[in-house]
Design a protein around this motif. Sequence first.
Motif, PDB file in Angstrom:
ATOM      1  N   GLY A  76      42.736  43.130  13.539  1.00 42.69           N
ATOM      2  CA  GLY A  76      43.277  43.178  14.884  1.00 42.69           C
ATOM      3  C   GLY A  76      44.758  42.885  14.981  1.00 42.69           C
ATOM      4  N   VAL A  77      45.416  42.599  13.841  1.00 41.61           N
ATOM      5  CA  VAL A  77      46.858  42.343  13.840  1.00 41.61           C
ATOM      6  C   VAL A  77      47.540  43.427  13.008  1.00 41.61           C
ATOM      7  CG1 VAL A  77      48.703  40.741  13.215  1.00 41.61           C
ATOM      8  CG2 VAL A  77      46.534  39.862  14.090  1.00 41.61           C
ATOM      9  N   SER A  78      48.563  44.046  13.566  1.00 46.91           N
ATOM     10  CA  SER A  78      49.293  45.110  12.878  1.00 46.91           C
ATOM     11  C   SER A  78      50.777  44.794  12.829  1.00 46.91           C
ATOM     12  CB  SER A  78      49.070  46.455  13.577  1.00 46.91           C
ATOM     13  OG  SER A  78      49.588  46.412  14.902  1.00 46.91           O
ATOM     14  N   LEU A  79      51.493  45.550  12.014  1.00 48.50           N
ATOM     15  CA  LEU A  79      52.936  45.393  11.865  1.00 48.50           C
ATOM     16  C   LEU A  79      53.659  46.583  12.469  1.00 48.50           C
ATOM     17  CD1 LEU A  79      53.426  44.276   8.143  1.00 48.50           C
ATOM     18  CD2 LEU A  79      53.552  42.817  10.167  1.00 48.50           C
ATOM     19  N   LYS A  80      54.808  46.300  13.046  1.00 47.31           N
ATOM     20  CA  LYS A  80      55.771  47.332  13.420  1.00 47.31           C
ATOM     21  C   LYS A  80      57.059  46.959  12.697  1.00 47.31           C
ATOM     22  CE  LYS A  80      57.954  49.505  17.455  1.00 47.31           C
ATOM     23  NZ  LYS A  80      58.057  49.459  18.934  1.00 47.31           N
ATOM     24  N   ALA A  81      57.465  47.736  11.715  1.00 41.83           N
ATOM     25  CA  ALA A  81      58.600  47.376  10.866  1.00 41.83           C
ATOM     26  C   ALA A  81      59.870  48.070  11.342  1.00 41.83           C
ATOM     27  CB  ALA A  81      58.321  47.747   9.416  1.00 41.83           C
ATOM     28  N   ILE A 128      61.314  42.481  11.217  1.00 42.80           N
ATOM     29  CA  ILE A 128      62.698  42.943  11.187  1.00 42.80           C
ATOM     30  C   ILE A 128      63.308  42.657   9.825  1.00 42.80           C
ATOM     31  CG2 ILE A 128      65.014  42.683  12.163  1.00 42.80           C
ATOM     32  CD1 ILE A 128      63.733  41.873  14.798  1.00 42.80           C
ATOM     33  N   ASN A 129      63.763  43.700   9.166  1.00 44.26           N
ATOM     34  CA  ASN A 129      64.599  43.563   7.973  1.00 44.26           C
ATOM     35  C   ASN A 129      66.017  43.942   8.404  1.00 44.26           C
ATOM     36  OD1 ASN A 129      65.978  43.717   5.546  1.00 44.26           O
ATOM     37  ND2 ASN A 129      65.147  45.738   5.041  1.00 44.26           N
ATOM     38  N   PRO A 130      66.923  42.976   8.569  1.00 46.05           N
ATOM     39  CA  PRO A 130      68.233  43.286   9.138  1.00 46.05           C
ATOM     40  C   PRO A 130      69.261  43.813   8.144  1.00 46.05           C
ATOM     41  CG  PRO A 130      68.044  40.941   8.839  1.00 46.05           C
ATOM     42  CD  PRO A 130      66.724  41.520   8.416  1.00 46.05           C
ATOM     43  N   ASN A 131      68.843  44.084   6.884  1.00 48.17           N
ATOM     44  CA  ASN A 131      69.751  44.858   6.039  1.00 48.17           C
ATOM     45  C   ASN A 131      69.366  46.329   6.143  1.00 48.17           C
ATOM     46  OD1 ASN A 131      67.907  45.642   3.822  1.00 48.17           O
ATOM     47  ND2 ASN A 131      67.967  43.496   3.212  1.00 48.17           N
ATOM     48  N   MET A 169      68.325  48.575   3.799  1.00 47.61           N
ATOM     49  CA  MET A 169      67.548  49.156   2.706  1.00 47.61           C
ATOM     50  C   MET A 169      66.094  49.336   3.148  1.00 47.61           C
ATOM     51  SD  MET A 169      68.950  47.105  -0.663  1.00 47.61           S
ATOM     52  CE  MET A 169      67.884  48.060  -1.759  1.00 47.61           C
ATOM     53  N   PRO A 170      65.682  50.556   3.501  1.00 47.86           N
ATOM     54  CA  PRO A 170      64.289  50.756   3.908  1.00 47.86           C
ATOM     55  C   PRO A 170      63.303  50.430   2.797  1.00 47.86           C
ATOM     56  CG  PRO A 170      65.440  52.862   3.695  1.00 47.86           C
ATOM     57  CD  PRO A 170      66.473  51.794   3.611  1.00 47.86           C
ATOM     58  N   GLU A 171      63.725  50.574   1.541  1.00 50.85           N
ATOM     59  CA  GLU A 171      62.815  50.230   0.455  1.00 50.85           C
ATOM     60  C   GLU A 171      62.532  48.729   0.408  1.00 50.85           C
ATOM     61  OE1 GLU A 171      66.821  51.309  -1.613  1.00 50.85           O
ATOM     62  OE2 GLU A 171      65.781  51.705   0.282  1.00 50.85           O
ATOM     63  N   MET A 172      63.489  47.912   0.886  1.00 48.76           N
ATOM     64  CA  MET A 172      63.247  46.476   0.973  1.00 48.76           C
ATOM     65  C   MET A 172      62.237  46.189   2.086  1.00 48.76           C
ATOM     66  SD  MET A 172      64.219  43.866  -0.776  1.00 48.76           S
ATOM     67  CE  MET A 172      65.798  44.398  -1.461  1.00 48.76           C
ATOM     68  N   THR A 173      62.371  46.891   3.194  1.00 45.47           N
ATOM     69  CA  THR A 173      61.386  46.765   4.268  1.00 45.47           C
ATOM     70  C   THR A 173      60.002  47.134   3.761  1.00 45.47           C
ATOM     71  OG1 THR A 173      63.117  47.449   5.821  1.00 45.47           O
ATOM     72  CG2 THR A 173      60.858  47.438   6.642  1.00 45.47           C
ATOM     73  N   ASP A 174      59.914  48.225   3.017  1.00 40.11           N
ATOM     74  CA  ASP A 174      58.626  48.682   2.494  1.00 40.11           C
ATOM     75  C   ASP A 174      58.020  47.654   1.549  1.00 40.11           C
ATOM     76  OD1 ASP A 174      59.003  51.023   3.908  1.00 40.11           O
ATOM     77  OD2 ASP A 174      59.704  52.174   2.183  1.00 40.11           O
ATOM     78  N   LEU A 175      58.861  47.008   0.723  1.00 38.18           N
ATOM     79  CA  LEU A 175      58.376  45.983  -0.199  1.00 38.18           C
ATOM     80  C   LEU A 175      57.752  44.819   0.572  1.00 38.18           C
ATOM     81  CD1 LEU A 175      58.100  44.524  -2.934  1.00 38.18           C
ATOM     82  CD2 LEU A 175      60.515  43.843  -2.708  1.00 38.18           C
ATOM     83  N   VAL A 176      58.452  44.345   1.600  1.00 36.09           N
ATOM     84  CA  VAL A 176      57.935  43.227   2.387  1.00 36.09           C
ATOM     85  C   VAL A 176      56.636  43.621   3.090  1.00 36.09           C
ATOM     86  CG1 VAL A 176      58.395  41.675   4.315  1.00 36.09           C
ATOM     87  CG2 VAL A 176      60.209  42.203   2.682  1.00 36.09           C
TER      88      VAL A 176
END
Length: 247
Positions: free
Chosen positions: A29-34, A6-9, A11-18
């Motif tokens: 076997g471990v994935s992300l859901k952003a 969870i990026n609670p600001n 800015m989708p580009e900040m999410t993409d950076l993280v």
Amino acid sequence: MRILLINPNTMPEMTDLVVRVVTPHLPAGVSLKAATGRFGAQYIASRSAGAIAAHAALEAYAEHGEGCDAVYLACFGDPGLFALKELAPIPVIGMAEASCKAAAQKAGRFSIVTGGERWGPILHEFVAMLGLGEHLAAVETVAPTGADIARDPEGSIALLAAACRKTAQRDGAGAVILGGAGLAGLAARVQPLVDIPVLCSVEAGIAAVLAAMRTPLAKPESGDLAFPPPVGSKGLSERLAALLAKP
């Protein structure tokens, strides 16, 4: 297994950076859901923006948490952290929480270097709430916000390194955290210019999430951080309202 990041600001580009920085650390076997905040400030650099971001983080969990095995609150300052821990039956780890614990374990006394002048008192309060106040040497802020640093990482290396050296010499810090999603991945670039360990808050956070998934703690059945009693609400998203009303 899946981690809800969870990026609670807003800015989708900040999410993409993280996501770019975190992904190489994920085992097979471990994935992300952003999820990016649906509403609120573009970047969190004040108490008011942080308060709104806490609501956005709760909504993001309500909307996207189903089927996930852990939550990574990927925002330094961890807005909404303890509310998420209360509502979620799965491990919830905050970026600031994890990196402060890692720095205290590594060096005993640590400092935080981050962007945005208002973060000083906010982070002192947060670290004290974690029970680590006596380990915090200083919060050294630089003028550019984390969003500014993310836009110009190359131009920020020297500034961040100087801030790390300053707090090491002045405050006796044994380690320093580069705090903030906007500073993701820069610790490795700054480390050769600094004589004490430099921790990336984003990388420390994902390490703590993976550790929590391997050995999850039991959800408290009563007291602080147990599920709250059901309550009605008004004006919330449908899924967040349902989560609050769930017995």
